[in-house]
Design an enzyme around this catalytic site. Structure first.
Site, PDB file in Angstrom:
ATOM      1  N   LYS A   1       0.836  -1.201   0.000  1.00 48.19           N
ATOM      2  CA  LYS A   1       0.000   0.000   0.000  1.00 48.19           C
ATOM      3  C   LYS A   1       0.875   1.257   0.000  1.00 48.19           C
ATOM      4  CE  LYS A   1      -4.081  -2.095   2.067  1.00 48.19           C
ATOM      5  NZ  LYS A   1      -4.587  -2.578   3.358  1.00 48.19           N
TER       6      LYS A   1
ATOM      7  N   LYS B   1      -5.997  -9.435  -8.363  1.00 49.46           N
ATOM      8  CA  LYS B   1      -6.809  -9.799  -7.188  1.00 49.46           C
ATOM      9  C   LYS B   1      -8.020  -8.867  -7.097  1.00 49.46           C
ATOM     10  CE  LYS B   1      -6.677  -9.544  -2.122  1.00 49.46           C
ATOM     11  NZ  LYS B   1      -7.512  -8.647  -1.515  1.00 49.46           N
TER      12      LYS B   1
ATOM     13  N   LYS C   1     -11.653  -4.230  -3.018  1.00 46.70           N
ATOM     14  CA  LYS C   1     -12.410  -2.972  -2.939  1.00 46.70           C
ATOM     15  C   LYS C   1     -11.521  -1.807  -3.326  1.00 46.70           C
ATOM     16  CE  LYS C   1     -14.834  -4.671   1.091  1.00 46.70           C
ATOM     17  NZ  LYS C   1     -13.741  -5.178   1.942  1.00 46.70           N
TER      18      LYS C   1
HETATM   19  P1  ADP Z   1     -10.598  -5.956   0.102  1.00 40.96           P
HETATM   20  O1  ADP Z   1      -9.264  -6.456  -0.415  1.00 40.96           O
HETATM   21  O2  ADP Z   1     -11.614  -5.980  -0.942  1.00 40.96           O
HETATM   22  O3  ADP Z   1     -10.497  -4.611   0.802  1.00 40.96           O
HETATM   23  P2  ADP Z   1     -10.786  -7.019   2.746  1.00 40.96           P
HETATM   24  O4  ADP Z   1      -9.350  -6.609   2.912  1.00 40.96           O
HETATM   25  O5  ADP Z   1     -11.797  -6.307   3.561  1.00 40.96           O
HETATM   26  O6  ADP Z   1     -11.109  -6.957   1.190  1.00 40.96           O
HETATM   27  O7  ADP Z   1     -10.886  -8.581   2.975  1.00 40.96           O
HETATM   28  C1  ADP Z   1     -11.891  -9.237   3.718  1.00 40.96           C
HETATM   29  C2  ADP Z   1     -11.709 -10.739   3.594  1.00 40.96           C
HETATM   30  O8  ADP Z   1     -11.966 -11.139   2.238  1.00 40.96           O
HETATM   31  C3  ADP Z   1     -10.288 -11.221   3.925  1.00 40.96           C
HETATM   32  O9  ADP Z   1     -10.358 -12.451   4.623  1.00 40.96           O
HETATM   33  C4  ADP Z   1      -9.649 -11.406   2.574  1.00 40.96           C
HETATM   34  O10 ADP Z   1      -8.610 -12.360   2.597  1.00 40.96           O
HETATM   35  C5  ADP Z   1     -10.848 -11.863   1.725  1.00 40.96           C
HETATM   36  N1  ADP Z   1     -10.651 -11.471   0.321  1.00 40.96           N
HETATM   37  C6  ADP Z   1     -10.604 -10.216  -0.159  1.00 40.96           C
HETATM   38  N2  ADP Z   1     -10.402 -10.206  -1.501  1.00 40.96           N
HETATM   39  C7  ADP Z   1     -10.299 -11.504  -1.871  1.00 40.96           C
HETATM   40  C8  ADP Z   1     -10.080 -12.158  -3.126  1.00 40.96           C
HETATM   41  N3  ADP Z   1      -9.925 -11.479  -4.252  1.00 40.96           N
HETATM   42  N4  ADP Z   1     -10.019 -13.503  -3.138  1.00 40.96           N
HETATM   43  C9  ADP Z   1     -10.182 -14.219  -1.984  1.00 40.96           C
HETATM   44  N5  ADP Z   1     -10.405 -13.670  -0.773  1.00 40.96           N
HETATM   45  C10 ADP Z   1     -10.461 -12.324  -0.699  1.00 40.96           C
END
Ligand code: ADP
Ligand code: TRP
Length: 326
Positions: A113, A195, A198
């Site tokens: 990040k 990947k 959000k």
């Molecule tokens: P984001 O990356 O969208 O901000 P979060 O960091 O809030 O998502 O992640 C919440 C949960 O969802 C975590 O356990 C994360 O590992 C899972 N997760 C997020 N994106 C993915 C993805 N593309 N594939 C599999 N799991 C994911």
């Protein structure tokens, strides 16, 4: 009895990656009668990436509604917003004093990040993100934390911080948690093949209205191989996503169509859209119900927050005693 705990940030709308990578496996674990689950919305963490208050309120409701849409039982378990429990930020400070700076400097997620920002925009909050996550987990004596692979290092840090605290006071103040990472669930790709996240603007939001969901699916990036020519099913994001939500027979049929030719990416996207639309019909209805009746969502969260706070206060009491705050 095992305690399961996990959180999802309210930094955007919940997406297919959150659903397959976190929400569904966590709900599955929560169903075992011997397990007690703590699922929360990591709205404090979302302040590291989004600043706008109204957006956070909307995202928080959306993430909460997604948990409920997929059947999370809030009576048996505990469901809450992180920001409603001030003990999370209190414990963050205590743990910060037990966290070596070099450990935080080596966090992959921080480095990824921070690399995308200019120096003046790297906040201390982004840097201490893993310590707040450790506080989230240690406050509730969680045994298992179901997360995606990207969170593995954060769990290792949580264990290190807990170990160092326990060692200092020669007492089992904190329970050492274990990550539960489902090796079957790979990282779900987003519209651009990276990947799905959000923060990358590449999500599939399965709760969208029909036309918008269709538009989102149509925007998946594919190459320019003409309709008539054979295509490689192994490198295509549409096939990959389809295989995650459709039956194995339907996936094999799509793969065969790719190899044969005479089948365009438009056809594949249409099939993917149709599965997404029909498969989650019931969940979409429940999700929309909660967004239209936010007072019901609020009531469930408030009950959860009372349960969570009572536990968090006990842990903080234990910590305050050993460090000498009375
Ligand atoms: P984001 O990356 O969208 O901000 P979060 O960091 O809030 O998502 O992640 C919440 C949960 O969802 C975590 O356990 C994360 O590992 C899972 N997760 C997020 N994106 C993915 C993805 N593309 N594939 C599999 N799991 C994911
Ligand atoms: N950092 C996690 C993520 O981005 C979200 C999160 C915050 C979390 N606190 C947590 C996950 C505690 C598990 C346990 O995915």
């Amino acid at each position: 009895m095992a305690r399961i705990l996990t959180g999802i940030q309210s930094s955007g709308k919940p997406h297919l990656g959150n659903l397959l990578g976190a929400i569904l496996p966590a709900i599955e674990l929560s169903k075992a009668p011997q397990n007690e689950s703590f699922f929360f919305i990591a709205d404090l963490h979302s302040l590291t990436t989004i600043r706008e208050g109204q957006a956070r309120i909307e995202n928080t409701k959306a993430v909460a509604a997604a948990w409920l849409a997929f059947g999370f039982d809030t009576e048996k378990n505990t469901f809450y917003r992180q920001s409603s429990i001030p003990e999370h930020t209190e414990l963050l400070w205590y743990l910060s004093c037990f966290t070596p700076m070099p450990m935080l400097e080596n966090a992959h997620s921080y480095k990824d990040k921070a690399d995308k920002l200019d120096k003046a925009h790297i906040s201390a909050g982004l840097f201490t993100y893993p310590v707040l996550m450790a506080a989230d987990i240690l406050l509730y004596d969680a045994n298992f934390v179901p997360v995606g692979k990207d969170q593995k290092q954060h769990l290792e840090m949580t264990r290190d911080i807990a170990r160092s605290f326990n060692h200092e006071y020669q007492k089992e103040i904190f329970t050492l948690p274990e990550a539960r990472i489902d090796e079957q669930v790979q990282t779900i790709p987003g519209l651009d093949g990276q990947k799905m996240s959000k923060s990358y603007g590449n999500i599939i939001d399965i709760f969208l209205p029909k036309k918008d969901l269709e538009k989102q699916v149509k925007s998946i990036v594919t190459d320019s191989t003409p309709l008539e020519e054979p295509k490689n099913p192994d490198t295509c994001t549409v096939v990959k996503l389809f295989s995650l939500v459709a039956s194995s027979e339907a996936t094999e049929a799509m793969r065969e169509n790719y190899r044969k030719g005479g089948y365009g990416y438009g056809h594949a996207k249409k099939e993917l859209f149709e599965v997404l639309w029909t498969k989650y019909e019931k969940e979409r209805e429940i999700y929309n119900y909660y967004l239209a009746n936010p007072q019901e969502l609020e009531a469930k969260l408030q009950i959860g927050e009372q349960k969570a706070r009572a536990i968090a206060q006990k842990t903080i009491q234990r910590v305050r005693e050993v460090v000498g705050f009375h």
